[in-house]
Design an enzyme around this catalytic site. Structure first.
Site, PDB file in Angstrom:
ATOM      1  N   LYS A   5       0.859  -1.187   0.000  1.00  0.00           N
ATOM      2  CA  LYS A   5       0.000   0.000   0.000  1.00  0.00           C
ATOM      3  C   LYS A   5       0.891   1.231   0.000  1.00  0.00           C
ATOM      4  CE  LYS A   5      -3.747   2.313   2.491  1.00  0.00           C
ATOM      5  NZ  LYS A   5      -4.637   2.260   3.668  1.00  0.00           N
ATOM      6  N   LYS A  10      -2.093  -1.478  -3.766  1.00  0.00           N
ATOM      7  CA  LYS A  10      -2.971  -0.312  -3.712  1.00  0.00           C
ATOM      8  C   LYS A  10      -2.117   0.940  -3.784  1.00  0.00           C
ATOM      9  CE  LYS A  10      -6.485   1.902  -0.793  1.00  0.00           C
ATOM     10  NZ  LYS A  10      -7.193   1.885   0.500  1.00  0.00           N
TER      11      LYS A  10
END
Length: 341
Positions: free
Chosen positions: A213, A265
Protein backbone atom coordinates in the site's frame (compact mmCIF):
# COMPACT_ATOMS: atom_id res chain seq x y z
CA UNK A 1 7.44 -16.05 -21.11
CA UNK A 2 7.82 -18.67 -23.87
CA UNK A 3 10.66 -18.02 -26.29
CA UNK A 4 9.67 -17.58 -29.91
CA UNK A 5 11.29 -16.63 -33.19
CA UNK A 6 10.16 -13.59 -35.15
CA UNK A 7 8.42 -14.68 -38.38
CA UNK A 8 10.40 -13.71 -41.45
CA UNK A 9 8.48 -15.56 -44.20
CA UNK A 10 6.56 -13.54 -46.74
CA UNK A 11 4.57 -14.46 -49.80
CA UNK A 12 6.33 -13.03 -52.80
CA UNK A 13 4.89 -11.60 -55.99
CA UNK A 14 7.42 -10.28 -58.48
CA UNK A 15 4.92 -7.78 -59.86
CA UNK A 16 3.42 -6.46 -56.58
CA UNK A 17 6.45 -6.84 -54.31
CA UNK A 18 6.54 -8.64 -50.93
CA UNK A 19 3.39 -9.09 -48.86
CA UNK A 20 3.14 -10.49 -45.32
CA UNK A 21 2.34 -14.14 -44.82
CA UNK A 22 1.73 -13.56 -41.10
CA UNK A 23 -1.25 -11.29 -40.55
CA UNK A 24 -2.23 -10.91 -36.86
CA UNK A 25 -5.05 -8.60 -37.95
CA UNK A 26 -6.99 -11.63 -39.15
CA UNK A 27 -7.90 -12.38 -35.52
CA UNK A 28 -8.99 -8.80 -34.86
CA UNK A 29 -11.38 -8.43 -37.79
CA UNK A 30 -14.72 -9.04 -36.04
CA UNK A 31 -16.01 -8.89 -32.47
CA UNK A 32 -16.47 -12.65 -32.50
CA UNK A 33 -12.86 -13.26 -33.58
CA UNK A 34 -11.59 -10.83 -30.96
CA UNK A 35 -13.58 -12.65 -28.27
CA UNK A 36 -12.32 -16.03 -29.47
CA UNK A 37 -8.67 -14.90 -29.40
CA UNK A 38 -8.86 -12.96 -26.12
CA UNK A 39 -6.10 -13.94 -23.72
CA UNK A 40 -7.66 -12.26 -20.67
CA UNK A 41 -11.26 -12.49 -19.51
CA UNK A 42 -12.46 -10.74 -16.35
CA UNK A 43 -15.47 -12.35 -14.69
CA UNK A 44 -17.91 -10.80 -12.21
CA UNK A 45 -16.58 -13.21 -9.57
CA UNK A 46 -13.18 -11.48 -9.82
CA UNK A 47 -14.71 -8.18 -8.67
CA UNK A 48 -15.07 -6.79 -5.14
CA UNK A 49 -17.46 -3.90 -4.46
CA UNK A 50 -16.46 -1.43 -1.73
CA UNK A 51 -19.47 -0.07 0.17
CA UNK A 52 -19.72 2.78 2.70
CA UNK A 53 -22.25 2.86 5.53
CA UNK A 54 -22.65 5.91 7.77
CA UNK A 55 -24.03 5.81 11.25
CA UNK A 56 -27.23 7.80 11.79
CA UNK A 57 -28.27 8.35 8.18
CA UNK A 58 -31.94 8.02 7.27
CA UNK A 59 -31.33 8.52 3.54
CA UNK A 60 -28.30 7.57 1.43
CA UNK A 61 -25.91 10.48 0.91
CA UNK A 62 -24.04 11.07 -2.38
CA UNK A 63 -20.26 11.54 -2.18
CA UNK A 64 -19.49 14.64 -4.24
CA UNK A 65 -15.95 13.63 -5.26
CA UNK A 66 -17.06 10.10 -6.25
CA UNK A 67 -20.07 10.52 -8.57
CA UNK A 68 -22.45 7.58 -8.29
CA UNK A 69 -21.02 6.34 -4.96
CA UNK A 70 -23.05 6.70 -1.76
CA UNK A 71 -22.73 6.73 1.98
CA UNK A 72 -25.41 4.15 2.70
CA UNK A 73 -27.94 3.76 5.46
CA UNK A 74 -28.17 0.31 7.00
CA UNK A 75 -31.22 -0.45 4.86
CA UNK A 76 -29.73 0.75 1.58
CA UNK A 77 -26.50 -1.10 2.38
CA UNK A 78 -28.44 -4.35 2.56
CA UNK A 79 -30.09 -3.54 -0.75
CA UNK A 80 -26.73 -2.71 -2.37
CA UNK A 81 -25.28 -5.98 -1.08
CA UNK A 82 -28.18 -7.95 -2.55
CA UNK A 83 -27.78 -6.17 -5.89
CA UNK A 84 -24.08 -7.01 -5.99
CA UNK A 85 -24.82 -10.67 -5.29
CA UNK A 86 -27.47 -10.72 -8.02
CA UNK A 87 -24.88 -9.30 -10.43
CA UNK A 88 -22.44 -12.10 -9.53
CA UNK A 89 -19.89 -9.89 -7.77
CA UNK A 90 -17.31 -11.96 -5.92
CA UNK A 91 -16.98 -9.91 -2.76
CA UNK A 92 -18.06 -6.89 -0.72
CA UNK A 93 -15.66 -4.70 1.26
CA UNK A 94 -17.47 -2.72 3.95
CA UNK A 95 -16.31 0.60 5.42
CA UNK A 96 -18.04 2.19 8.41
CA UNK A 97 -18.33 5.90 9.17
CA UNK A 98 -19.11 6.64 12.83
CA UNK A 99 -20.86 9.63 14.37
CA UNK A 100 -18.30 9.93 17.19
CA UNK A 101 -14.50 9.75 16.98
CA UNK A 102 -11.81 9.64 19.64
CA UNK A 103 -8.04 9.36 19.97
CA UNK A 104 -7.88 5.55 19.88
CA UNK A 105 -10.67 4.83 17.42
CA UNK A 106 -12.67 2.92 20.00
CA UNK A 107 -15.69 2.68 17.71
CA UNK A 108 -13.74 0.46 15.33
CA UNK A 109 -13.81 -2.44 17.78
CA UNK A 110 -17.13 -1.74 19.50
CA UNK A 111 -19.45 -4.74 18.94
CA UNK A 112 -22.24 -2.20 18.40
CA UNK A 113 -20.11 0.10 16.28
CA UNK A 114 -21.36 0.94 12.82
CA UNK A 115 -19.08 -1.46 10.95
CA UNK A 116 -19.87 -4.45 13.14
CA UNK A 117 -23.59 -3.73 12.90
CA UNK A 118 -23.26 -3.37 9.12
CA UNK A 119 -21.32 -6.61 8.81
CA UNK A 120 -24.07 -8.47 10.67
CA UNK A 121 -26.67 -6.84 8.41
CA UNK A 122 -24.86 -7.80 5.22
CA UNK A 123 -24.12 -11.36 6.31
CA UNK A 124 -27.78 -11.77 7.28
CA UNK A 125 -28.76 -10.48 3.83
CA UNK A 126 -26.37 -12.42 1.59
CA UNK A 127 -24.99 -15.23 3.75
CA UNK A 128 -22.37 -17.26 1.92
CA UNK A 129 -23.41 -16.09 -1.56
CA UNK A 130 -20.46 -13.71 -1.70
CA UNK A 131 -17.37 -12.92 0.37
CA UNK A 132 -17.90 -10.26 3.06
CA UNK A 133 -14.70 -8.35 3.90
CA UNK A 134 -14.12 -6.02 6.84
CA UNK A 135 -11.48 -3.30 6.55
CA UNK A 136 -9.24 -3.00 9.62
CA UNK A 137 -8.24 0.61 9.97
CA UNK A 138 -8.72 3.23 12.66
CA UNK A 139 -8.55 6.33 10.48
CA UNK A 140 -12.32 6.73 10.08
CA UNK A 141 -12.71 6.45 13.85
CA UNK A 142 -9.92 8.69 15.15
CA UNK A 143 -9.95 12.42 15.79
CA UNK A 144 -6.46 12.69 14.28
CA UNK A 145 -7.27 10.65 11.17
CA UNK A 146 -4.29 8.31 11.33
CA UNK A 147 -4.60 4.54 11.05
CA UNK A 148 -3.47 3.73 14.57
CA UNK A 149 -2.68 5.04 18.02
CA UNK A 150 -0.40 8.08 18.20
CA UNK A 151 2.74 8.07 20.33
CA UNK A 152 4.19 11.00 22.33
CA UNK A 153 6.07 12.18 19.23
CA UNK A 154 2.86 12.49 17.22
CA UNK A 155 3.75 9.62 14.91
CA UNK A 156 1.76 6.40 14.85
CA UNK A 157 2.93 4.01 17.59
CA UNK A 158 3.42 0.76 15.69
CA UNK A 159 3.15 -1.73 18.56
CA UNK A 160 0.31 0.01 20.41
CA UNK A 161 -1.61 0.04 17.13
CA UNK A 162 -1.15 -3.72 16.70
CA UNK A 163 -3.19 -4.36 19.82
CA UNK A 164 -6.00 -2.19 18.53
CA UNK A 165 -5.93 -3.92 15.13
CA UNK A 166 -6.22 -7.29 16.85
CA UNK A 167 -9.27 -6.09 18.79
CA UNK A 168 -10.88 -4.76 15.61
CA UNK A 169 -10.22 -8.02 13.75
CA UNK A 170 -11.88 -10.12 16.43
CA UNK A 171 -14.88 -7.76 16.56
CA UNK A 172 -15.31 -8.03 12.79
CA UNK A 173 -14.96 -11.81 12.84
CA UNK A 174 -17.50 -11.99 15.68
CA UNK A 175 -19.85 -9.96 13.46
CA UNK A 176 -19.55 -12.51 10.66
CA UNK A 177 -16.82 -11.20 8.34
CA UNK A 178 -15.42 -13.94 6.11
CA UNK A 179 -12.20 -11.98 5.51
CA UNK A 180 -10.49 -9.17 7.41
CA UNK A 181 -8.22 -6.74 5.59
CA UNK A 182 -5.67 -4.80 7.68
CA UNK A 183 -4.83 -1.62 5.79
CA UNK A 184 -2.73 0.18 8.41
CA UNK A 185 0.74 -0.80 7.11
CA UNK A 186 2.07 -1.40 10.62
CA UNK A 187 4.98 -3.82 10.94
CA UNK A 188 3.80 -7.17 12.27
CA UNK A 189 0.08 -6.49 11.85
CA UNK A 190 -0.79 -9.73 10.06
CA UNK A 191 0.93 -11.93 12.66
CA UNK A 192 -0.73 -10.08 15.52
CA UNK A 193 -4.17 -10.31 13.90
CA UNK A 194 -3.76 -13.98 12.98
CA UNK A 195 -2.86 -14.86 16.57
CA UNK A 196 -5.82 -12.90 17.96
CA UNK A 197 -8.27 -14.48 15.53
CA UNK A 198 -7.01 -17.97 16.34
CA UNK A 199 -7.23 -17.38 20.08
CA UNK A 200 -10.83 -16.21 19.64
CA UNK A 201 -11.78 -19.35 17.70
CA UNK A 202 -11.82 -17.68 14.27
CA UNK A 203 -9.27 -19.91 12.57
CA UNK A 204 -11.49 -20.01 9.47
CA UNK A 205 -11.46 -16.21 8.94
CA UNK A 206 -8.99 -15.27 6.18
CA UNK A 207 -6.65 -12.26 6.08
CA UNK A 208 -6.26 -10.08 3.01
CA UNK A 209 -3.06 -8.14 3.56
CA UNK A 210 -2.76 -4.60 2.23
CA UNK A 211 0.79 -5.69 1.64
CA UNK A 212 1.93 -3.12 -0.93
CA UNK A 213 0.00 0.00 0.00
CA UNK A 214 1.63 3.16 -1.25
CA UNK A 215 1.49 6.72 0.11
CA UNK A 216 -0.48 7.80 -2.92
CA UNK A 217 -2.00 11.09 -4.05
CA UNK A 218 -5.01 9.18 -5.38
CA UNK A 219 -6.77 8.57 -2.05
CA UNK A 220 -8.33 12.02 -1.73
CA UNK A 221 -11.96 11.19 -2.64
CA UNK A 222 -11.93 8.20 -0.27
CA UNK A 223 -11.07 10.53 2.59
CA UNK A 224 -14.15 12.55 1.66
CA UNK A 225 -16.19 9.35 1.62
CA UNK A 226 -15.18 8.32 5.15
CA UNK A 227 -15.05 11.91 6.47
CA UNK A 228 -11.41 11.54 7.50
CA UNK A 229 -9.99 14.00 10.04
CA UNK A 230 -6.44 13.60 8.71
CA UNK A 231 -4.12 16.56 8.39
CA UNK A 232 -0.68 15.92 6.96
CA UNK A 233 0.19 12.61 5.34
CA UNK A 234 0.93 8.94 6.03
CA UNK A 235 4.37 8.73 4.49
CA UNK A 236 5.99 7.40 7.66
CA UNK A 237 4.15 4.09 7.29
CA UNK A 238 2.78 3.72 3.76
CA UNK A 239 5.25 2.80 1.01
CA UNK A 240 7.21 5.28 -1.07
CA UNK A 241 5.83 5.30 -4.66
CA UNK A 242 9.44 5.33 -5.89
CA UNK A 243 10.12 1.85 -4.50
CA UNK A 244 9.57 -1.50 -6.19
CA UNK A 245 11.71 -4.12 -4.39
CA UNK A 246 10.28 -2.99 -1.07
CA UNK A 247 6.94 -4.50 -2.14
CA UNK A 248 8.50 -7.95 -2.34
CA UNK A 249 9.79 -7.58 1.20
CA UNK A 250 6.43 -6.40 2.54
CA UNK A 251 4.59 -9.25 0.81
CA UNK A 252 7.09 -11.85 2.01
CA UNK A 253 6.63 -10.63 5.58
CA UNK A 254 2.83 -10.72 5.35
CA UNK A 255 2.87 -14.25 3.93
CA UNK A 256 5.28 -15.42 6.62
CA UNK A 257 2.93 -13.94 9.22
CA UNK A 258 -0.11 -15.75 7.82
CA UNK A 259 -1.75 -13.63 5.10
CA UNK A 260 -4.03 -15.66 2.82
CA UNK A 261 -4.13 -13.03 0.06
CA UNK A 262 -2.12 -9.90 -0.72
CA UNK A 263 -2.98 -6.55 -2.25
CA UNK A 264 -1.48 -3.76 -4.33
CA UNK A 265 -2.97 -0.31 -3.71
CA UNK A 266 -3.42 1.80 -5.83
CA UNK A 267 -3.84 -0.30 -8.93
CA UNK A 268 -3.67 1.36 -12.35
CA UNK A 269 -0.37 3.22 -11.87
CA UNK A 270 1.25 0.20 -10.20
CA UNK A 271 0.87 -2.52 -12.82
CA UNK A 272 4.57 -3.29 -12.57
CA UNK A 273 4.08 -4.07 -8.88
CA UNK A 274 1.04 -6.24 -9.62
CA UNK A 275 3.03 -8.24 -12.17
CA UNK A 276 6.04 -8.51 -9.88
CA UNK A 277 3.95 -9.94 -7.04
CA UNK A 278 1.86 -12.21 -9.26
CA UNK A 279 5.07 -13.81 -10.51
CA UNK A 280 6.52 -14.11 -7.00
CA UNK A 281 3.72 -15.56 -4.84
CA UNK A 282 1.37 -18.52 -4.87
CA UNK A 283 -1.62 -16.81 -3.24
CA UNK A 284 -4.27 -14.59 -4.86
CA UNK A 285 -3.11 -11.07 -5.68
CA UNK A 286 -5.70 -8.30 -5.43
CA UNK A 287 -5.51 -4.78 -6.81
CA UNK A 288 -7.51 -1.90 -5.35
CA UNK A 289 -8.66 0.57 -7.99
CA UNK A 290 -8.82 3.51 -5.62
CA UNK A 291 -11.09 6.51 -5.35
CA UNK A 292 -8.85 8.87 -7.32
CA UNK A 293 -8.63 6.42 -10.21
CA UNK A 294 -12.42 6.15 -10.18
CA UNK A 295 -12.95 9.91 -9.95
CA UNK A 296 -10.60 10.71 -12.83
CA UNK A 297 -12.40 8.39 -15.24
CA UNK A 298 -15.80 9.70 -14.15
CA UNK A 299 -14.68 13.32 -14.52
CA UNK A 300 -13.14 12.80 -17.96
CA UNK A 301 -16.21 10.91 -19.15
CA UNK A 302 -18.51 13.68 -17.91
CA UNK A 303 -16.53 16.13 -20.06
CA UNK A 304 -16.91 13.85 -23.08
CA UNK A 305 -13.18 13.32 -23.31
CA UNK A 306 -13.31 9.51 -23.04
CA UNK A 307 -15.88 6.76 -23.49
CA UNK A 308 -16.69 5.80 -19.91
CA UNK A 309 -17.78 2.18 -20.33
CA UNK A 310 -14.96 1.13 -22.60
CA UNK A 311 -12.41 2.90 -20.39
CA UNK A 312 -13.64 1.08 -17.29
CA UNK A 313 -13.64 -2.34 -18.96
CA UNK A 314 -10.16 -1.66 -20.37
CA UNK A 315 -8.83 -0.68 -16.95
CA UNK A 316 -10.19 -3.85 -15.32
CA UNK A 317 -8.86 -6.03 -18.12
CA UNK A 318 -5.39 -4.49 -17.79
CA UNK A 319 -5.33 -5.19 -14.05
CA UNK A 320 -6.30 -8.81 -14.63
CA UNK A 321 -3.78 -9.13 -17.46
CA UNK A 322 -1.05 -7.81 -15.14
CA UNK A 323 -1.75 -10.65 -12.72
CA UNK A 324 -4.40 -9.47 -10.26
CA UNK A 325 -7.19 -12.00 -9.86
CA UNK A 326 -9.16 -9.99 -7.28
CA UNK A 327 -10.15 -6.53 -8.52
CA UNK A 328 -11.49 -4.14 -5.89
CA UNK A 329 -13.37 -1.44 -7.76
CA UNK A 330 -16.21 1.01 -7.21
CA UNK A 331 -17.60 -0.10 -10.58
CA UNK A 332 -17.96 -3.76 -9.56
CA UNK A 333 -21.75 -4.13 -9.40
CA UNK A 334 -22.47 -1.91 -12.39
CA UNK A 335 -19.87 -3.47 -14.67
CA UNK A 336 -20.39 -7.09 -13.71
CA UNK A 337 -23.07 -7.18 -16.41
CA UNK A 338 -21.00 -5.14 -18.90
CA UNK A 339 -17.90 -7.31 -19.01
CA UNK A 340 -17.27 -9.06 -22.34
CA UNK A 341 -18.99 -12.41 -22.61
Amino acid sequence: MTNFSVPTSYASDSNAGAFPLHRPRRLRRTPALRRLAAETTVRPSNLVQPLFVREGLTEPRPIASMPGVLQHTRDTLRKAAAEAVAAGVGGLMIFGIPLVKDGTGSGASDPEGILQVALRDVVAEVGEQTVVIGDINLDEYTTHGHVGVLGPDGDVDNDASLQRFAEVAVAQADAGAHVVAPSGMMDGQVRHIRAALDRAGHQQVAILGYSAKYASSFYGPFRDAVESSLTGDRKSYQQNPANLRESLREVALDLTEGADMVMVKPASYYLDIVRLLADAVDVPVSAYQVSGEYAMVEAAAKQGWIDRDSAVVESLTCLYRAGATVLITYWATEFAAKLPR
